[in-house]
Motif scaffolding. Structure first.
Motif, PDB file in Angstrom:
ATOM      1  N   TRP A   7       4.058  16.699 -26.937  1.00  0.00           N
ATOM      2  CA  TRP A   7       3.768  17.816 -25.695  1.00  0.00           C
ATOM      3  C   TRP A   7       3.131  17.301 -24.776  1.00  0.00           C
ATOM      4  CZ3 TRP A   7       5.365  21.601 -23.232  1.00  0.00           C
ATOM      5  CH2 TRP A   7       4.333  22.382 -22.398  1.00  0.00           C
ATOM      6  N   SER A   8       2.056  16.380 -25.118  1.00  0.00           N
ATOM      7  CA  SER A   8       1.093  15.688 -23.776  1.00  0.00           C
ATOM      8  C   SER A   8       2.021  15.166 -22.623  1.00  0.00           C
ATOM      9  CB  SER A   8       0.288  14.846 -24.566  1.00  0.00           C
ATOM     10  OG  SER A   8       0.775  13.637 -25.200  1.00  0.00           O
ATOM     11  N   THR A   9       3.154  14.518 -23.293  1.00  0.00           N
ATOM     12  CA  THR A   9       3.938  13.937 -22.375  1.00  0.00           C
ATOM     13  C   THR A   9       4.943  14.849 -21.445  1.00  0.00           C
ATOM     14  OG1 THR A   9       4.342  11.964 -24.011  1.00  0.00           O
ATOM     15  CG2 THR A   9       5.937  12.090 -22.210  1.00  0.00           C
ATOM     16  N   ARG A  12       2.803  16.593 -18.976  1.00  0.00           N
ATOM     17  CA  ARG A  12       2.326  15.700 -17.762  1.00  0.00           C
ATOM     18  C   ARG A  12       3.530  15.710 -16.779  1.00  0.00           C
ATOM     19  NH1 ARG A  12      -0.354  12.428 -21.512  1.00  0.00           N
ATOM     20  NH2 ARG A  12       1.652  10.903 -21.707  1.00  0.00           N
ATOM     21  N   GLN A  13       4.792  15.386 -17.346  1.00  0.00           N
ATOM     22  CA  GLN A  13       5.894  15.708 -16.414  1.00  0.00           C
ATOM     23  C   GLN A  13       6.083  17.050 -15.831  1.00  0.00           C
ATOM     24  OE1 GLN A  13       8.847  14.783 -19.449  1.00  0.00           O
ATOM     25  NE2 GLN A  13       8.616  12.367 -19.006  1.00  0.00           N
ATOM     26  N   LYS A  14       5.756  17.996 -16.448  1.00  0.00           N
ATOM     27  CA  LYS A  14       5.780  19.450 -16.152  1.00  0.00           C
ATOM     28  C   LYS A  14       4.724  19.646 -14.868  1.00  0.00           C
ATOM     29  CE  LYS A  14       5.568  24.293 -17.722  1.00  0.00           C
ATOM     30  NZ  LYS A  14       4.673  24.705 -16.527  1.00  0.00           N
ATOM     31  N   GLU A  15       3.569  19.191 -15.178  1.00  0.00           N
ATOM     32  CA  GLU A  15       2.602  19.442 -14.345  1.00  0.00           C
ATOM     33  C   GLU A  15       2.703  18.685 -12.792  1.00  0.00           C
ATOM     34  OE1 GLU A  15      -0.967  17.895 -16.268  1.00  0.00           O
ATOM     35  OE2 GLU A  15      -1.438  19.769 -17.003  1.00  0.00           O
ATOM     36  N   ALA A  16       3.484  17.519 -12.777  1.00  0.00           N
ATOM     37  CA  ALA A  16       3.847  16.856 -11.815  1.00  0.00           C
ATOM     38  C   ALA A  16       4.997  17.678 -10.949  1.00  0.00           C
ATOM     39  CB  ALA A  16       4.625  15.478 -12.085  1.00  0.00           C
ATOM     40  N   ASN A  17       5.942  18.294 -11.936  1.00  0.00           N
ATOM     41  CA  ASN A  17       6.941  19.205 -11.013  1.00  0.00           C
ATOM     42  C   ASN A  17       5.992  20.297 -10.481  1.00  0.00           C
ATOM     43  OD1 ASN A  17       9.248  17.565 -11.475  1.00  0.00           O
ATOM     44  ND2 ASN A  17       9.371  18.491 -13.651  1.00  0.00           N
ATOM     45  N   ASP A  18       5.124  21.039 -11.050  1.00  0.00           N
ATOM     46  CA  ASP A  18       4.411  22.224 -10.647  1.00  0.00           C
ATOM     47  C   ASP A  18       3.485  21.846  -9.521  1.00  0.00           C
ATOM     48  OD1 ASP A  18       5.509  23.616 -12.607  1.00  0.00           O
ATOM     49  OD2 ASP A  18       3.868  23.719 -13.910  1.00  0.00           O
ATOM     50  N   ALA A  19       3.178  20.565  -9.451  1.00  0.00           N
ATOM     51  CA  ALA A  19       2.161  20.279  -8.377  1.00  0.00           C
ATOM     52  C   ALA A  19       3.073  20.155  -7.074  1.00  0.00           C
ATOM     53  CB  ALA A  19       1.566  18.958  -8.344  1.00  0.00           C
ATOM     54  N   LYS A  20       4.594  19.679  -7.034  1.00  0.00           N
ATOM     55  CA  LYS A  20       5.302  19.590  -6.166  1.00  0.00           C
ATOM     56  C   LYS A  20       5.594  20.995  -5.594  1.00  0.00           C
ATOM     57  CE  LYS A  20       7.447  15.437  -8.043  1.00  0.00           C
ATOM     58  NZ  LYS A  20       8.815  14.698  -8.018  1.00  0.00           N
ATOM     59  N   ARG A  21       5.738  21.990  -6.424  1.00  0.00           N
ATOM     60  CA  ARG A  21       5.871  23.307  -6.130  1.00  0.00           C
ATOM     61  C   ARG A  21       4.631  23.974  -5.624  1.00  0.00           C
ATOM     62  NH1 ARG A  21       7.366  26.459  -9.604  1.00  0.00           N
ATOM     63  NH2 ARG A  21       6.967  25.212 -11.389  1.00  0.00           N
ATOM     64  N   GLY A  22       3.432  23.752  -5.636  1.00  0.00           N
ATOM     65  CA  GLY A  22       2.278  24.407  -5.615  1.00  0.00           C
ATOM     66  C   GLY A  22       2.102  25.317  -6.540  1.00  0.00           C
ATOM     67  N   TYR A 160      -2.418   3.215 -25.413  1.00  0.00           N
ATOM     68  CA  TYR A 160      -0.881   3.002 -25.606  1.00  0.00           C
ATOM     69  C   TYR A 160      -0.168   3.027 -24.350  1.00  0.00           C
ATOM     70  CZ  TYR A 160      -0.007   7.922 -25.782  1.00  0.00           C
ATOM     71  OH  TYR A 160       0.130   9.372 -25.489  1.00  0.00           O
ATOM     72  N   GLU A 161       0.893   2.286 -24.021  1.00  0.00           N
ATOM     73  CA  GLU A 161       1.894   2.324 -23.103  1.00  0.00           C
ATOM     74  C   GLU A 161       2.882   3.406 -23.258  1.00  0.00           C
ATOM     75  OE1 GLU A 161       3.550  -1.155 -21.545  1.00  0.00           O
ATOM     76  OE2 GLU A 161       1.700  -2.299 -21.534  1.00  0.00           O
ATOM     77  N   GLU A 162       3.114   4.084 -22.032  1.00  0.00           N
ATOM     78  CA  GLU A 162       4.192   5.037 -21.984  1.00  0.00           C
ATOM     79  C   GLU A 162       4.790   4.986 -20.530  1.00  0.00           C
ATOM     80  OE1 GLU A 162       3.441   9.568 -21.572  1.00  0.00           O
ATOM     81  OE2 GLU A 162       3.734   9.079 -23.728  1.00  0.00           O
ATOM     82  N   GLY A 163       6.026   4.367 -20.587  1.00  0.00           N
ATOM     83  CA  GLY A 163       6.402   4.247 -19.155  1.00  0.00           C
ATOM     84  C   GLY A 163       5.932   3.211 -18.610  1.00  0.00           C
ATOM     85  N   SER A 164       5.549   3.847 -17.292  1.00  0.00           N
ATOM     86  CA  SER A 164       4.758   2.795 -16.362  1.00  0.00           C
ATOM     87  C   SER A 164       2.967   3.039 -16.473  1.00  0.00           C
ATOM     88  CB  SER A 164       5.244   2.988 -14.772  1.00  0.00           C
ATOM     89  OG  SER A 164       5.094   4.688 -14.486  1.00  0.00           O
ATOM     90  N   GLU A 165       2.814   3.599 -17.217  1.00  0.00           N
ATOM     91  CA  GLU A 165       1.241   3.933 -17.365  1.00  0.00           C
ATOM     92  C   GLU A 165       0.824   3.701 -18.846  1.00  0.00           C
ATOM     93  OE1 GLU A 165       1.471   7.828 -14.579  1.00  0.00           O
ATOM     94  OE2 GLU A 165       1.621   8.303 -16.870  1.00  0.00           O
ATOM     95  N   ILE A 166      -0.580   3.584 -18.746  1.00  0.00           N
ATOM     96  CA  ILE A 166      -1.459   3.528 -20.082  1.00  0.00           C
ATOM     97  C   ILE A 166      -2.146   4.759 -20.214  1.00  0.00           C
ATOM     98  CG2 ILE A 166      -3.066   2.138 -21.268  1.00  0.00           C
ATOM     99  CD1 ILE A 166      -2.009  -0.299 -19.714  1.00  0.00           C
ATOM    100  N   ILE A 167      -1.958   5.196 -21.339  1.00  0.00           N
ATOM    101  CA  ILE A 167      -2.725   6.502 -21.850  1.00  0.00           C
ATOM    102  C   ILE A 167      -3.764   6.087 -22.535  1.00  0.00           C
ATOM    103  CG2 ILE A 167      -2.601   8.768 -23.051  1.00  0.00           C
ATOM    104  CD1 ILE A 167      -0.389   7.972 -20.544  1.00  0.00           C
ATOM    105  N   VAL A 168      -5.085   6.427 -22.178  1.00  0.00           N
ATOM    106  CA  VAL A 168      -6.360   5.982 -22.724  1.00  0.00           C
ATOM    107  C   VAL A 168      -7.270   7.117 -23.269  1.00  0.00           C
ATOM    108  CG1 VAL A 168      -8.567   4.636 -22.068  1.00  0.00           C
ATOM    109  CG2 VAL A 168      -6.450   4.224 -20.971  1.00  0.00           C
TER     110      VAL A 168
END
Length: 241
Positions: A7-9, A12-22, A160-168
């Motif tokens: 769910w954390s992954t 984060r994807q959902k928040e990115a989409n929500d941010a684009k829509r304000g 740990y790595e996840e795609g192009s990011e590291i989750i710390v």
């Protein structure tokens, strides 16, 4: 990996989409207002500084950020309070719902009804929270062994790595310190905040159950008063959703 939830992954994807829509500005404003209760200067209030950084990353206008900070001192504004609701979802997974609200009589029924409509049920305080622990989480825009080594040397508990990011993952009280140490290594930080991570995860191997859990978590996350949603499910690699 301990503490990692699918769910954390997705969130984060959902928040990115929500941010684009304000669509995320109300939640971000509430997070800033809550953090500002411990001081309105981000230079001396690391929680506020990170909330502001998160808002800026979502392109929230500075006027909105300043208004959220001033809300703390506004005697005419209804006081926000933090409250955590706990519950269970399909498959028996544990769920925490972090809210910032000026009206519990509105927020509680909304959260409870969402649980009921999406196949879950709300639980008593303490029934689920013991399954989680408060941690710091930092998203670093980097990959590779060198970046990982630098992050661990900066004091991270786990990464740990996840795609192009590291989750710390950091200790609850070490978030600001580790964030600064990572930045001092020249690495780019995409976000940093306090979260609730599961001590152990429940692996979901059934596609329909996985979809039901994600639908419930998404519905909870979309409620205006909700500022954080956490769960202890993970999805088996063999399951596509």
């Amino acid at each position: 990996m301990s503490g990692h939830s699918k769910w954390s992954t997705i969130k984060r994807q959902k928040e990115a989409n929500d941010a684009k829509r304000g669509a995320i500005f109300t939640k971000l404003g509430n997070q800033i207002a809550i953090a500002a209760r411990n001081g309105s200067d981000p230079l001396t209030n690391s929680s506020l500084a990170m909330a502001i950084d998160k808002a800026k990353a979502a392109n929230m206008p500075m006027a909105n950020i300043e208004r959220a900070i001033k809300r703390v001192a506004d005697k005419n504004s209804a006081a926000l309070q933090e409250i955590m609701y706990e519950g269970y979802g399909p498959g028996g997974v544990g769920i925490l719902v972090e809210c910032a609200t000026d009206n519990i009589n509105r927020t509680y029924p909304e959260v409870k009804n969402t649980f009921n409509k999406k196949g879950g049920n709300i639980a008593e305080s303490g029934a689920v929270s013991f399954m989680f622990e408060r941690k710091g989480q930092i998203i670093v825009k980097a990959t590779g062994d060198n970046a990982m080594l630098a992050i661990l040397e900066a004091g991270a508990e786990d990464a740990y790595e996840e795609g192009s990011e590291i989750i710390v993952t950091t200790g609850f009280k070490e978030l600001a310190k580790v964030k600064g140490a990572i930045e001092a290594q020249g690495l780019n930080i995409a976000g940093a905040e306090l979260v609730y991570l599961p001590k152990n995860t429940i692996e979901i191997t059934d596609k329909e159950t996985a979809k039901k859990i994600i639908n419930l978590m998404s519905a909870l996350d979309e409620l205006d008063d909700v500022i954080g949603t956490y769960t202890n499910f993970d999805i088996a690699d063999s399951v596509e959703v």
